[in-house]
Design a protein around this motif. Structure first.
Motif, PDB file in Angstrom:
ATOM      1  N   SER A 349     -13.777 -22.294  -7.550  1.00  0.00           N
ATOM      2  CA  SER A 349     -12.334 -22.258  -7.314  1.00  0.00           C
ATOM      3  C   SER A 349     -11.749 -20.910  -7.719  1.00  0.00           C
ATOM      4  CB  SER A 349     -11.646 -23.390  -8.087  1.00  0.00           C
ATOM      5  OG  SER A 349     -12.113 -24.645  -7.663  1.00  0.00           O
ATOM      6  N   ALA A 350     -12.250 -20.356  -8.817  1.00  0.00           N
ATOM      7  CA  ALA A 350     -11.773 -19.048  -9.258  1.00  0.00           C
ATOM      8  C   ALA A 350     -12.065 -17.982  -8.201  1.00  0.00           C
ATOM      9  CB  ALA A 350     -12.433 -18.671 -10.585  1.00  0.00           C
ATOM     10  N   CYS A 351     -13.257 -18.031  -7.628  1.00  0.00           N
ATOM     11  CA  CYS A 351     -13.596 -17.067  -6.574  1.00  0.00           C
ATOM     12  C   CYS A 351     -12.745 -17.294  -5.333  1.00  0.00           C
ATOM     13  CB  CYS A 351     -15.081 -17.178  -6.232  1.00  0.00           C
ATOM     14  SG  CYS A 351     -16.180 -16.524  -7.522  1.00  0.00           S
ATOM     15  N   GLU A 352     -12.439 -18.553  -5.019  1.00  0.00           N
ATOM     16  CA  GLU A 352     -11.588 -18.829  -3.858  1.00  0.00           C
ATOM     17  C   GLU A 352     -10.215 -18.202  -4.031  1.00  0.00           C
ATOM     18  OE1 GLU A 352     -12.130 -22.844  -1.616  1.00  0.00           O
ATOM     19  OE2 GLU A 352     -12.448 -23.282  -3.735  1.00  0.00           O
ATOM     20  N   ILE A 367     -17.766 -10.097  -8.146  1.00  0.00           N
ATOM     21  CA  ILE A 367     -16.537 -10.872  -8.334  1.00  0.00           C
ATOM     22  C   ILE A 367     -16.809 -12.112  -9.158  1.00  0.00           C
ATOM     23  CG2 ILE A 367     -14.651 -12.050  -7.137  1.00  0.00           C
ATOM     24  CD1 ILE A 367     -14.826  -8.944  -6.831  1.00  0.00           C
ATOM     25  N   GLY A 368     -17.939 -12.767  -8.889  1.00  0.00           N
ATOM     26  CA  GLY A 368     -18.291 -13.939  -9.687  1.00  0.00           C
ATOM     27  C   GLY A 368     -18.378 -13.622 -11.164  1.00  0.00           C
ATOM     28  N   GLU A 369     -18.943 -12.462 -11.499  1.00  0.00           N
ATOM     29  CA  GLU A 369     -19.052 -12.072 -12.900  1.00  0.00           C
ATOM     30  C   GLU A 369     -17.684 -11.716 -13.486  1.00  0.00           C
ATOM     31  OE1 GLU A 369     -20.303 -11.054 -16.664  1.00  0.00           O
ATOM     32  OE2 GLU A 369     -21.227 -12.296 -15.100  1.00  0.00           O
ATOM     33  N   LEU A 370     -16.827 -11.069 -12.695  1.00  0.00           N
ATOM     34  CA  LEU A 370     -15.501 -10.711 -13.196  1.00  0.00           C
ATOM     35  C   LEU A 370     -14.661 -11.944 -13.497  1.00  0.00           C
ATOM     36  CD1 LEU A 370     -14.524  -7.621 -10.982  1.00  0.00           C
ATOM     37  CD2 LEU A 370     -15.092  -7.645 -13.423  1.00  0.00           C
ATOM     38  N   VAL A 371     -14.652 -12.930 -12.593  1.00  0.00           N
ATOM     39  CA  VAL A 371     -13.829 -14.116 -12.849  1.00  0.00           C
ATOM     40  C   VAL A 371     -14.394 -14.896 -14.039  1.00  0.00           C
ATOM     41  CG1 VAL A 371     -13.053 -14.268 -10.460  1.00  0.00           C
ATOM     42  CG2 VAL A 371     -15.063 -15.588 -11.163  1.00  0.00           C
ATOM     43  N   ARG A 372     -15.708 -14.807 -14.263  1.00  0.00           N
ATOM     44  CA  ARG A 372     -16.277 -15.451 -15.455  1.00  0.00           C
ATOM     45  C   ARG A 372     -15.763 -14.769 -16.719  1.00  0.00           C
ATOM     46  NH1 ARG A 372     -19.658 -14.781 -19.269  1.00  0.00           N
ATOM     47  NH2 ARG A 372     -20.211 -12.689 -18.561  1.00  0.00           N
TER      48      ARG A 372
END
Length: 909
Positions: A349-352, A367-372
């Motif tokens: 959801s964060a990536c969305e 991007i996945g790592e940044l939102v984490r």
């Protein structure tokens, strides 16, 4: 399921809540005149009884139980006072589906509860998905009950009032024909990713006209969720145009302004009301859903009119025809408001959210790592995506900007920023009340803090409050709430201040820690840790606490278990301060103490390893650090790496001329050589170390060397020599308080007599070792002794006794993944011999997963050989169609061809 309940009555608070729900359900069952409803109530009571004491995912199970109780309440309201002939076929079908669903869920939970403890540990995360699926099933049925079923159950002449007892929906539908007055809510958010389940839960509460409060940190998505609820089709169907929304931060936080705003929004037409009296007729005239957004602005306990405003809000929550919704950063809301958990977003959801804004290029793992790193915090993700889109950054540029500037990147061209939302909390009356009242108090802030937080409000924070926030922000886990007195002894009102931080959602409590969301942590963490005097004082307290010598034979061994919960914090502290000044001896000394604590109480590798190896050989701390690092590699099964580090250590210690350290390193080298099968080399090193300790007349370490020598001789099949060495060790320490070494010697003798085939002597020594280890609650020792006893009984064909000791070994390896893997591997062997091939495969695969995660290559290879034999047996059964008893190699007592049996892992002295 295994009980983890606490307290003198065997129940904890959450389980007691379920007990109350069970009593309510039983009363509903006794008063119902509809047999199918009675069956549903019986199934619900059985389900709640089953989930009162789960071993893992307790809160998830409790939430499932409360949801089940909510469905039963809806059924009770709809069926109360009805006869069976008044219930439509469709309603009976829905009740039947509820009964079937509840019974199925209970059966599945009972099945999960029958797994052993180790299996439950491994599958705790997967079980969360099962619980979520069950919750979705119950939410769907709750939706049926709250809409169609309630209408179908109401017979002619049985219209109820708007108290929620069956007739509320019909009454609502007739009321919608009236022309509503007042303001409509703002438009819904364009998207509300990842909140579907939470929105469904809130809608269910709204349909039952229950007050609800969404409480959480700024930017987590409370307002978006509230607007999504207000514009949902089910809420529109229920409340029509009687949906209201008040932004409480857009008018002065006074009693009269609040009343005037309520009058305006609901369309009461009362100018400047002085109390709620003239508004009550409008408020009670029709069903309504009313959300108070950003209610912290008016509910702050330190606000001038907070008591009077709170009384109005509490009265609004009591109206039977109003669903009151509240979004707030503070926890001071009416006590009977439902408070659904408001988590951060899922990774998907964060990536969305990010890609809905940032469309410059395709998707990326960056991007996945940044939102984490942003803790899946909705506002921070939105700001980061907006900044990247405005600047036209590609993924790599965005990653570089984030690494370089972190929180400063979270500001858009329109001056929207994370700072703004955090400062709303910092500007609240409750936070400002923490400021000193004395004008003579020195108001100060470090240059780093002023650079991070330029707000004039923050510059006035007293050092105690400011630095407390800095310390919480510095540590990844936050601060252990049990240790506030130890960490901050000079802050007199520390508990009150931390309570205020939590009330304001600047911090939150998580598993006993007071912590922050990652974006808030990044914002408040000092750029230069040495600039915070309180953080430096906290560092010194940690270093002092680590300096205690960890020895099972000395007092304080159990107290050192605190490292189990705070290892991540301590590792981060050391990582930061070794980077600031790598030549500081005190930091590296603390690093050695930390690894020693890990060895005994939480065996795992550490990210400090590369820093240790990068130290120059002439560094005064390198040899000691390498030695402690090698011990960690050994305890997780990476013996090759352990030997490499020990050889380097031995070279450095010989250059330093420290005989005692040379002997200690030799003793560890002989242990690792035994594990690698290099017995002759190990025996030579053990004898060399023994000679050094004899010269130094150190009988305790002589006994330790003799135990190592005994293990090596045992592995090399020199059984008489091994027996002699272990017996000499006992003579050296008997009656001298060296209980740990004594426990080791008896454990080793048990293994020697097992190899000699003298079962009774072996069991006598194992039992003696077990008594000593149990007296001191030495978890690793207890594991190895039970493991050795399981091997003995397994080799004797006594599968029942072997299984008992394997389960005991697993219970003592909960915090030691490597040893848990060894126990599972032995369990796989035992199941194979008992023809339980699927169980054997399950345990073997679990062990292999652990070994591969820890990098224990040799153990992983042995485990793969075992699994290969298991798969061959299963394949043979599949082809031949024979029973399990015909599986190759599955006869009782026949060992695996690929299994490597040992006498048990050596313990560190």
């Amino acid at each position: 399921m295994a009980s983890t309940s606490k307290g003198h009555d065997g129940r904890d608070g959450l389980s007691s809540t379920l007990d109350s729900d069970i009593q309510v359900i039983n009363r509903a069952r006794d008063t119902s005149d509809i047999p199918p409803a009675q069956d549903a109530f019986d199934s619900a009571g059985a389900l709640l009884t089953t989930i009162r004491d789960p071993m893992f995912n307790k809160q998830k199970y409790i939430d499932l139980g409360r949801l089940c109780a909510g469905v039963c309440k809806a059924l009770d309201r709809g069926s109360k006072g009805r006869r069976l002939d008044e219930v439509t076929p469709s309603a009976l079908e829905a009740i039947g589906e509820l009964t079937t669903t509840l019974a199925r869920i209970q059966r599945e939970i009972v099945k999960l509860g029958k797994r052993n403890a180790a299996s439950q540990v491994l599958h705790a995360k997967k079980d969360k998905d099962n619980i979520s699926a069950w919750s979705r099933d119950l939410n769907r049925i709750l939706h049926i009950f709250n809409t169609e079923l309630a209408i179908m159950l109401v017979a002619d002449g049985h219209q109820n009032t708007s108290t929620g007892q069956g007739g509320a929906i019909d009454q609502h539908r007739t009321s919608q024909a009236s022309v509503p007055l007042g303001e409509s809510p703002p438009p819904p958010p364009r998207a509300c990713f990842g909140r579907e389940k939470l929105i469904e839960e809130i809608i269910g509460l709204a349909e039952n006209l229950e007050p609800v409060a969404l409480i959480g940190a700024g930017g987590i998505g409370k307002t978006s969720i509230a607007l999504a609820v207000l514009h949902h089709d089910r809420v529109k169907d229920r409340f029509g145009d009687n949906r209201r929304f008040i932004r409480c931060d857009q008018f002065p936080a006074s009693y009269l302004h609040f009343l005037a705003r309520i009058s305006q929004v609901i369309g009461a037409g009362v100018e400047n009301p002085e109390d709620l009296t003239p508004l009550r007729p409008s408020l009670s005239s029709r069903e309504m859903i009313l959300f108070l957004d950003n209610a912290e602005s008016i509910l702050d306990p330190q606000g001038a009119d907070s008591r009077k405003i709170y009384a109005v809000v509490e009265e609004l929550s009591h109206f039977k025809n109003i669903c009151l919704g509240i979004t707030s950063r503070i926890t001071t809301v009416p006590p009977h408001c439902k408070r659904p958990v408001l988590p951060t977003l899922s990774a998907d959801s964060a990536c969305e959210i990010f890609y809905a804004i940032y469309t410059n290029s395709g998707q990326s793992d960056v991007i996945g790592e940044l939102v984490r790193q942003l803790d899946f915090h909705a506002l921070s993700i939105t700001l980061l995506a907006t900044t990247a889109a405005h600047n036209g950054w590609d993924h790599n540029r965005l990653a570089k900007e984030w690494d370089a500037r972190r929180v400063q990147v979270l500001r858009t061209h329109h001056n929207e920023s994370l700072a703004a939302t955090i400062e709303l909390s910092l500007d609240s009356p409750t936070f400002r009340q923490l400021l000193p009242s004395s004008k003579s108090h020195r108001v100060a802030a470090s240059p780093t803090f002023r650079k991070l937080i330029p707000s004039p409000i923050l510059r006035k924070i007293p050092p105690s409050a400011r630095e407390l926030l800095e310390v919480v922000a510095f540590f990844p886990q936050g601060i252990d709430e049990k240790h506030l007195d130890w960490l901050f002894p000079t802050t007199t009102n520390r508990k009150e201040i931390f309570d205020k931080f939590c009330i304001l959602s600047l911090t939150h409590r998580n598993n006993g820690f007071i912590t922050m969301l990652a974006p808030i942590r990044d914002y408040l963490c000092p750029l230069n840790p040495e600039s915070s005097s309180l953080l430096c004082a906290t560092k010194d307290r940690y270093f002092t606490r680590l300096s205690v010598h960890v020895d099972p034979d000395e007092p304080g061994f159990q107290e050192a278990e605190w490292i189990k919960s705070e290892d991540v914090n301590v590792e981060h502290l050391l990582n930061v301060f070794t980077s600031i000044d790598p030549n500081t001896h005190d930091v590296w000394k603390a690093c050695c103490h930390f690894m020693d604590h890990l060895y005994w109480h939480k065996p795992r590798n550490t990210l400090l390893g590369s820093k240790i190896e990068d130290l120059p050989d002439g560094h005064r701390s390198k040899a000691k650090c390498l030695f402690e690092l090698s011990a960690l590699f050994g305890v997780v099964g990476n013996h090759t790496e352990k030997k490499r580090l020990l050889i380097h250590t031995l070279t450095l210690e010989k250059e330093n001329g420290d005989d005692d350290r040379v002997a200690q390193t030799l003793k560890f080298l002989c242990d690792v050589n035994r594990r690698l099968g290099l017995y002759k080399e190990g025996i030579q090193q053990a004898e060399e170390a023994l000679e050094i300790y004899k010269r130094r007349r150190n009988t305790t370490n002589q006994a330790g060397c003799l135990n190592e020598l005994a293990r090596l001789l045992l592995a090399d099949e020199q059984l008489d020599g091994a027996e002699n060495a272990a017996s000499r060790a006992i003579d050296l320490v008997l009656g001298k308080g060296q209980e740990f070494l004594l426990c080791q010697s008896h454990h080793i003798l048990g293994g020697i007599y097992h190899r000699k085939g003298e079962k009774e002597k072996a069991l006598d020594h194992f039992e003696t070792a077990l008594q000593i280890a149990s007296r001191f609650n030495w978890q690793p020792s207890l594991f190895f002794i039970h493991y050795a006893m399981a091997q003995l009984f397994s080799s004797e064909g006594e599968s029942g006794n072997a299984n008992i000791h394997i389960q005991q070994a697993k219970s003592h390896a909960v915090d030691d993944a490597y040893n848990l893997g060894r126990a599972m591997q032995l369990q796989a062997q035992l199941w194979f011999r008992q023809r339980r091939l699927e169980d054997a495969r399950f345990e073997g695969l679990a062990a292999l997963e652990i070994y591969e995660r820890l990098g224990a290559a040799k153990d992983a290879g042995d485990c793969q050989e075992i699994l290969q034999e298991i798969e061959q047996a299963i394949e043979s059964l599949s082809i031949s169609g024979k029973s399990d008893s015909s599986a190759p190699g599955a006869t009782s007592g026949q060992p695996f061809q690929g299994a490597k049996h040992g006498s048990g892992q050596a313990l560190r002295s």
